[in-house]
Design a protein around this motif. Structure first.
Motif, PDB file in Angstrom:
ATOM      1  N   LEU A  74       0.956  -1.399   0.167  1.00 28.78           N
ATOM      2  CA  LEU A  74       0.054   0.068   0.236  1.00 28.78           C
ATOM      3  C   LEU A  74       0.502   1.145   0.032  1.00 28.78           C
ATOM      4  O   LEU A  74       1.648   1.152   0.091  1.00 28.78           O
ATOM      5  CB  LEU A  74      -0.964  -0.235   0.815  1.00 28.78           C
ATOM      6  CG  LEU A  74      -1.631  -1.529   1.305  1.00 28.78           C
ATOM      7  CD1 LEU A  74      -2.414  -1.307   2.480  1.00 28.78           C
ATOM      8  CD2 LEU A  74      -3.067  -1.095  -0.406  1.00 28.78           C
ATOM      9  N   ASN A  75       0.332   1.837   0.180  1.00 30.82           N
ATOM     10  CA  ASN A  75       1.497   3.287   1.253  1.00 30.82           C
ATOM     11  C   ASN A  75       1.553   3.534   1.052  1.00 30.82           C
ATOM     12  O   ASN A  75       3.230   4.044   0.854  1.00 30.82           O
ATOM     13  CB  ASN A  75      -0.378   5.101   0.750  1.00 30.82           C
ATOM     14  CG  ASN A  75      -0.663   5.242  -0.782  1.00 30.82           C
ATOM     15  OD1 ASN A  75       0.165   5.058  -1.441  1.00 30.82           O
ATOM     16  ND2 ASN A  75      -1.649   6.241  -1.019  1.00 30.82           N
ATOM     17  N   ALA A  97      -7.161  -6.649   0.813  1.00 28.22           N
ATOM     18  CA  ALA A  97      -6.283  -4.928   1.526  1.00 28.22           C
ATOM     19  C   ALA A  97      -7.285  -4.361   2.424  1.00 28.22           C
ATOM     20  O   ALA A  97      -8.330  -4.247   2.275  1.00 28.22           O
ATOM     21  CB  ALA A  97      -5.477  -4.117   0.103  1.00 28.22           C
ATOM     22  N   THR A  98      -7.113  -4.276   3.513  1.00 27.46           N
ATOM     23  CA  THR A  98      -8.010  -3.597   4.437  1.00 27.46           C
ATOM     24  C   THR A  98      -7.433  -3.247   5.777  1.00 27.46           C
ATOM     25  O   THR A  98      -6.090  -3.526   6.415  1.00 27.46           O
ATOM     26  CB  THR A  98      -8.656  -4.968   5.682  1.00 27.46           C
ATOM     27  OG1 THR A  98      -8.902  -6.528   4.824  1.00 27.46           O
ATOM     28  CG2 THR A  98      -9.319  -4.532   6.640  1.00 27.46           C
ATOM     29  N   VAL A  99      -7.990  -1.972   5.779  1.00 23.20           N
ATOM     30  CA  VAL A  99      -6.976  -0.809   5.940  1.00 23.20           C
ATOM     31  C   VAL A  99      -7.604   0.437   6.830  1.00 23.20           C
ATOM     32  O   VAL A  99      -9.000   0.123   6.559  1.00 23.20           O
ATOM     33  CB  VAL A  99      -6.282  -0.297   5.259  1.00 23.20           C
ATOM     34  CG1 VAL A  99      -4.848  -0.599   4.473  1.00 23.20           C
ATOM     35  CG2 VAL A  99      -7.358   1.048   4.646  1.00 23.20           C
ATOM     36  N   SER A 100      -7.334   1.033   7.969  1.00 26.01           N
ATOM     37  CA  SER A 100      -8.025   1.396   8.837  1.00 26.01           C
ATOM     38  C   SER A 100      -7.877   2.620   7.941  1.00 26.01           C
ATOM     39  O   SER A 100      -7.084   2.824   7.620  1.00 26.01           O
ATOM     40  CB  SER A 100      -8.595   1.424  10.235  1.00 26.01           C
ATOM     41  OG  SER A 100      -6.645   2.808  10.113  1.00 26.01           O
ATOM     42  N   LEU A 101      -8.705   4.148   8.578  1.00 26.06           N
ATOM     43  CA  LEU A 101      -9.276   5.501   7.734  1.00 26.06           C
ATOM     44  C   LEU A 101      -7.865   6.394   8.121  1.00 26.06           C
ATOM     45  O   LEU A 101      -7.343   7.446   6.969  1.00 26.06           O
ATOM     46  CB  LEU A 101     -10.340   5.708   8.292  1.00 26.06           C
ATOM     47  CG  LEU A 101     -11.228   5.792   7.577  1.00 26.06           C
ATOM     48  CD1 LEU A 101     -12.480   6.465   8.143  1.00 26.06           C
ATOM     49  CD2 LEU A 101     -11.277   4.940   6.003  1.00 26.06           C
ATOM     50  N   GLY A 102      -7.279   5.854   9.215  1.00 25.75           N
ATOM     51  CA  GLY A 102      -5.946   7.138   9.785  1.00 25.75           C
ATOM     52  C   GLY A 102      -4.854   5.566   9.883  1.00 25.75           C
ATOM     53  O   GLY A 102      -3.668   5.979  10.376  1.00 25.75           O
ATOM     54  N   GLY A 131      -1.027   4.751   5.233  1.00 26.80           N
ATOM     55  CA  GLY A 131      -0.853   5.522   4.347  1.00 26.80           C
ATOM     56  C   GLY A 131      -1.863   5.941   3.631  1.00 26.80           C
ATOM     57  O   GLY A 131      -2.029   7.005   2.692  1.00 26.80           O
ATOM     58  N   THR A 132      -3.264   5.684   4.642  1.00 29.05           N
ATOM     59  CA  THR A 132      -4.606   5.945   3.915  1.00 29.05           C
ATOM     60  C   THR A 132      -4.474   8.176   3.780  1.00 29.05           C
ATOM     61  O   THR A 132      -3.992   8.692   4.915  1.00 29.05           O
ATOM     62  CB  THR A 132      -5.149   6.150   4.187  1.00 29.05           C
ATOM     63  OG1 THR A 132      -5.111   4.653   4.246  1.00 29.05           O
ATOM     64  CG2 THR A 132      -6.298   6.442   3.891  1.00 29.05           C
ATOM     65  N   VAL A 133      -5.175   8.685   2.571  1.00 32.79           N
ATOM     66  CA  VAL A 133      -5.048  10.128   2.928  1.00 32.79           C
ATOM     67  C   VAL A 133      -6.655  10.830   2.834  1.00 32.79           C
ATOM     68  O   VAL A 133      -7.775   9.889   1.984  1.00 32.79           O
ATOM     69  CB  VAL A 133      -4.009  10.754   1.368  1.00 32.79           C
ATOM     70  CG1 VAL A 133      -3.742  12.233   1.295  1.00 32.79           C
ATOM     71  CG2 VAL A 133      -2.903   9.638   1.256  1.00 32.79           C
ATOM     72  N   LEU A 134      -6.469  11.392   3.270  1.00 29.28           N
ATOM     73  CA  LEU A 134      -7.708  12.438   3.469  1.00 29.28           C
ATOM     74  C   LEU A 134      -8.062  13.756   2.980  1.00 29.28           C
ATOM     75  O   LEU A 134      -7.185  14.334   3.015  1.00 29.28           O
ATOM     76  CB  LEU A 134      -8.264  12.384   5.191  1.00 29.28           C
ATOM     77  CG  LEU A 134      -9.265  13.757   5.036  1.00 29.28           C
ATOM     78  CD1 LEU A 134     -10.667  13.186   5.264  1.00 29.28           C
ATOM     79  CD2 LEU A 134      -9.027  13.812   6.725  1.00 29.28           C
ATOM     80  N   LEU A 146     -16.618  13.879   2.769  1.00 32.57           N
ATOM     81  CA  LEU A 146     -14.829  13.322   2.917  1.00 32.57           C
ATOM     82  C   LEU A 146     -14.442  11.938   2.587  1.00 32.57           C
ATOM     83  O   LEU A 146     -14.749  11.236   1.796  1.00 32.57           O
ATOM     84  CB  LEU A 146     -14.760  13.277   4.935  1.00 32.57           C
ATOM     85  CG  LEU A 146     -14.962  14.256   5.688  1.00 32.57           C
ATOM     86  CD1 LEU A 146     -15.149  13.973   7.050  1.00 32.57           C
ATOM     87  CD2 LEU A 146     -13.859  15.382   5.531  1.00 32.57           C
ATOM     88  N   ILE A 147     -13.145  12.028   1.418  1.00 29.14           N
ATOM     89  CA  ILE A 147     -12.951  10.561   0.496  1.00 29.14           C
ATOM     90  C   ILE A 147     -10.909  10.876   1.988  1.00 29.14           C
ATOM     91  O   ILE A 147     -10.522  10.799   1.731  1.00 29.14           O
ATOM     92  CB  ILE A 147     -12.195  11.831  -0.389  1.00 29.14           C
ATOM     93  CG1 ILE A 147     -13.863  12.516  -1.468  1.00 29.14           C
ATOM     94  CG2 ILE A 147     -12.202  10.699  -1.844  1.00 29.14           C
ATOM     95  CD1 ILE A 147     -13.396  13.710  -2.001  1.00 29.14           C
TER      96      ILE A 147
END
Length: 326
Positions: free
Chosen positions: A20-21, A36-41, A44-47, A54-55
């Motif tokens: 991932l990122n 792939a399972t990730v939390s929103l934070g 490397g998840t970008v907001l 909110l994307i």
């Protein structure tokens, strides 16, 4: 966020060479998919955001060696996004109507109090639970019944006090006493006949002064063994007096309980109908009356005019013209 990619869509690329990122985050896999399972934070998840949403964005990408900084090969890049609206409506269904109160006490076992509003003084139809809060108009008569059910035979219900409050709390600092110490204080209260384990009464609806849209009725009730002297039920309406010091008795067997403790029950809320609703209704009725009156007035005028015309219509007389000789 969770994304699943078919392995068939990335033929020729080993699943262990995906990340991932954040390089420390790698997807898992089963026989058919890369997952792939990730939390929103994390990972490397970008907001990002726009006016309405909110994307959250991340990406599955390929690599040759973990430590590489550059590459000259075409990489696999699979973007995935979760979009959340900034504004949304949340609904919560709840039942405002109070179910019967259940208590247990020594010598009385399990007993219940049921507090209901009714449609009329016949007390044969309770207001449906789906219609709570109950909408009422000022000075509309409210019909209420408190019913006690006990496994102990020969009991009697006593309503010691009832008060109205704008919230479901009998000790709220704003309140209006309807019944106190068994005595009726509100001049509009009417007590209707009932059996020993029911208390039926009615009163005119009112509103609290100020920004209070709802009214709850809270009552303190006691259940007694019928015919026992000295119980609170047998005393009825009383004036508060200082409590005398208890008299001590030694070596006496304790008598069986003849009354329960005081229990607080409530029902509501009652909600006052808006003045505009009553005004519009009355205006509609008044306009209908005005229309009918105007219509009748026009009819009367037409009929009267026709009668007058018929009565006063002049009679024409014909006379011969004088003859003239030429």
């Amino acid at each position: 966020m969770r994304v699943e990619v078919e392995k068939a869509s990335i033929i020729g690329l080993h699943e262990d060479h995906l990340r991932l990122n954040d390089p420390s985050c790698t997807p898992t896999s089963n026989q058919t998919h890369v997952i792939a399972t990730v939390s929103l934070g994390s990972c490397g998840t970008v907001l990002e955001e726009d006016a309405d949403n909110l994307i959250f964005k991340n990406e599955i990408m390929s690599f040759d060696n973990v430590g590489d900084v550059i590459t000259r090969k075409h990489q696999v890049e699979i973007d995935f996004v979760c979009c959340y609206p900034k504004k949304s409506r949340v609904y919560l269904d709840f039942q405002a109507h109070k179910i019967p109160y259940v208590f247990t006490e020594k010598a009385f076992g399990k007993f219940t109090y049921q507090f209901e509003f009714f449609h009329s003084e016949l007390f044969n139809t309770a207001i449906d639970t789906d219609h709570y809060p109950v909408d009422v108009a000022l000075k509309e008569v409210l019909y209420m019944q408190i019913k006690a059910t006990s496994s102990v035979a020969n009991t009697v219900l006593f309503v010691e006090s009832c008060r109205a409050t704008p919230v479901d709390d009998p000790d709220y600092h704003i309140s209006y006493d309807i019944i106190s110490n068994g005595c009726i204080l509100d001049g509009t209260v009417v007590v209707y006949p009932s059996n020993s384990t029911e208390y039926r009464f009615g009163m005119e609806a009112f509103q609290f002064i100020g920004q209070h849209e709802q009214v709850f009725i809270c009552c303190s009730v006691i259940l007694c063994v019928a015919g026992e002297p000295g119980t609170r039920c047998s005393q009825g309406c009383t004036t508060p007096t200082p409590t005398p010091a208890p008299v001590l008795h030694h070596h006496h067997r304790r008598d069986a309980a003849t009354q329960t403790g005081r229990h607080s029950i409530s029902q509501g809320p009652l909600r006052l109908k808006k003045a505009t609703e009553t005004t519009v209704s009355n205006m509609g009725l008044n306009m209908n009356l005005v229309f009918i009156a105007a219509f009748l007035l026009v009819v009367v005028v037409i009929v009267c005019g026709a009668v007058i015309y018929t009565v006063k219509r002049p009679t024409l007389k014909y006379q011969p013209l004088p003859s003239t000789d030429f």
